[in-house]
Scaffold this active site. Structure first.
Site, PDB file in Angstrom:
ATOM      1  N   ASN A 148      79.001  77.699  95.114  1.00  0.00           N
ATOM      2  CA  ASN A 148      80.329  78.128  95.558  1.00  0.00           C
ATOM      3  C   ASN A 148      80.465  77.825  97.060  1.00  0.00           C
ATOM      4  O   ASN A 148      79.477  77.554  97.740  1.00  0.00           O
ATOM      5  CB  ASN A 148      80.531  79.614  95.255  1.00  0.00           C
ATOM      6  CG  ASN A 148      79.628  80.501  96.076  1.00  0.00           C
ATOM      7  OD1 ASN A 148      78.448  80.220  96.262  1.00  0.00           O
ATOM      8  ND2 ASN A 148      80.168  81.596  96.569  1.00  0.00           N
ATOM      9  N   CYS A 165      80.792  79.471  99.795  1.00  0.00           N
ATOM     10  CA  CYS A 165      79.998  80.242 100.758  1.00  0.00           C
ATOM     11  C   CYS A 165      78.509  80.186 100.439  1.00  0.00           C
ATOM     12  O   CYS A 165      77.690  80.755 101.169  1.00  0.00           O
ATOM     13  CB  CYS A 165      80.485  81.689 100.801  1.00  0.00           C
ATOM     14  SG  CYS A 165      82.178  81.849 101.375  1.00  0.00           S
ATOM     15  N   GLU A 222      76.610  81.545  98.182  1.00  0.00           N
ATOM     16  CA  GLU A 222      75.798  82.668  97.686  1.00  0.00           C
ATOM     17  C   GLU A 222      75.173  82.335  96.339  1.00  0.00           C
ATOM     18  O   GLU A 222      74.117  82.837  95.998  1.00  0.00           O
ATOM     19  CB  GLU A 222      76.643  83.940  97.477  1.00  0.00           C
ATOM     20  CG  GLU A 222      77.333  84.496  98.692  1.00  0.00           C
ATOM     21  CD  GLU A 222      78.808  84.150  98.673  1.00  0.00           C
ATOM     22  OE1 GLU A 222      79.584  84.924  99.228  1.00  0.00           O
ATOM     23  OE2 GLU A 222      79.165  83.119  98.099  1.00  0.00           O
TER      24      GLU A 222
END
Length: 302
Positions: free
Chosen positions: A208, A210, A212
């Site tokens: 994703n 970001c 994570e």
């Protein structure tokens, strides 16, 4: 976090409860690139971000059978995807995009240094998928192979280059520009529960925006936050401790809520599909957007 808080009970907008999705890597053709671009737009206008691995795209200068005769490489398409994510309005916030590239791709240095020009790829985060093969060559001061296709039985382009020189260039830019991010890819695959089911379509392909969560194609992240500070009892004293019993109790409830969130997401996707089907455009125009969310729904159910 984000989309679940904005979307649960929101009957005014037709949006997803997922924060971000990972898409299929774009195929090495204009049709494949356009299809990825379309999906970015479809998902962005429903409030989702996207993660894409672009390692399948042929490097700059390689042979093509169209009128140009040679490929322009990955950089123009990085710009295309970046511009698309910036174009789609999300109520005062911009969309989110992650572009990843395998370290064995021949254009990895161009990828790693793109953000030195602050006008380039301003709508996306970028990360490099580092392999054990490459990292071992760095440690041992050896050359490693850059190749395309990166992961194929038949390699069409291959060359050896100094692994440490590539590593130093990556680290220099990561330090100066905070990008590219580093994905220790073989470790990710080894430690990914989902990749135990890779043969059923759950093999990790990117992360994703970001980063994570590494995900398979058309899987998504639905974020829930637990504030760990609240479990520290008697903080900043000699009796400070972490309350594992309370933490266990709350995590169990949170995990059950996350499971319910998948069901709520399916309801939201059904609403989105209903909205698209009721739109005035022709069936031909709507078909690809419908297919995007039908595939998301299938993966959500699975």
């Amino acid at each position: 976090q984000g989309s679940p808080m904005f979307g649960i009970g929101n009957i005014e907008q037709f949006i997803t409860l997922s924060n971000c999705y990972v898409l299929d890597p774009p195929e090495d053709s204009y049709t494949g690139i356009h299809w990825t671009d379309e999906q970015i737009s479809h998902i962005s206008k429903r409030r989702g971000g996207c993660g894409i691995d672009i390692s399948k795209l042929r490097p700059n200068g390689s042979y093509t059978r169209n009128s140009s005769r040679t490929s322009t490489g990955i950089i123009p398409f990085m710009e295309r995807f970046s511009n698309s994510i910036r174009e789609v309005g999300q109520g005062g916030r911009r969309g989110a995009l992650m572009l990843t590239l395998n370290v064995h791709h021949p254009e990895v240095i161009d990828f790693a240094t793109i953000k030195n020009d602050k006008t380039k790829v301003t709508g996306a985060n970028i990360s490099i998928r580092l392999t054990d093969e490459f990292l071992s060559a760095v440690v041992n001061g050896e050359e490693y192979e850059q190749r395309w296709p990166v992961e194929a039985a038949e390699i069409k382009i291959r060359k050896k280059t100094d692994a440490r020189a590539v590593w130093k260039e990556i680290i220099k830019n990561a330090h100066a520009m905070a990008e590219p991010g580093l994905l220790f890819w073989d470790n990710i695959i080894r430690n990914s529960p989902a990749d135990c089911y890779a043969e059923f379509g759950f093999g990790t392909v990117s992360t994703n925006p970001c980063s994570e969560l590494p995900l398979s194609a058309l899987d998504s992240c639905r974020l829930l936050l637990i504030n760990l500070y609240t479990y520290v009892k008697d903080p900043f004293t000699k009796d400070a401790r972490f309350d594992y019993d309370e933490f266990f109790h709350d995590v169990k409830i949170a995990q059950r809520l996350m499971d319910n969130l998948v069901d709520l997401e399916i309801e939201c996707i059904d609403r989105i599909l209903g909205k698209i089907n009721s739109d005035p455009e022709s069936k031909e125009l709507k078909a690809r957007e419908i297919r995007t969310f039908e595939r998301i729904r299938e993966n959500c159910i699975n």
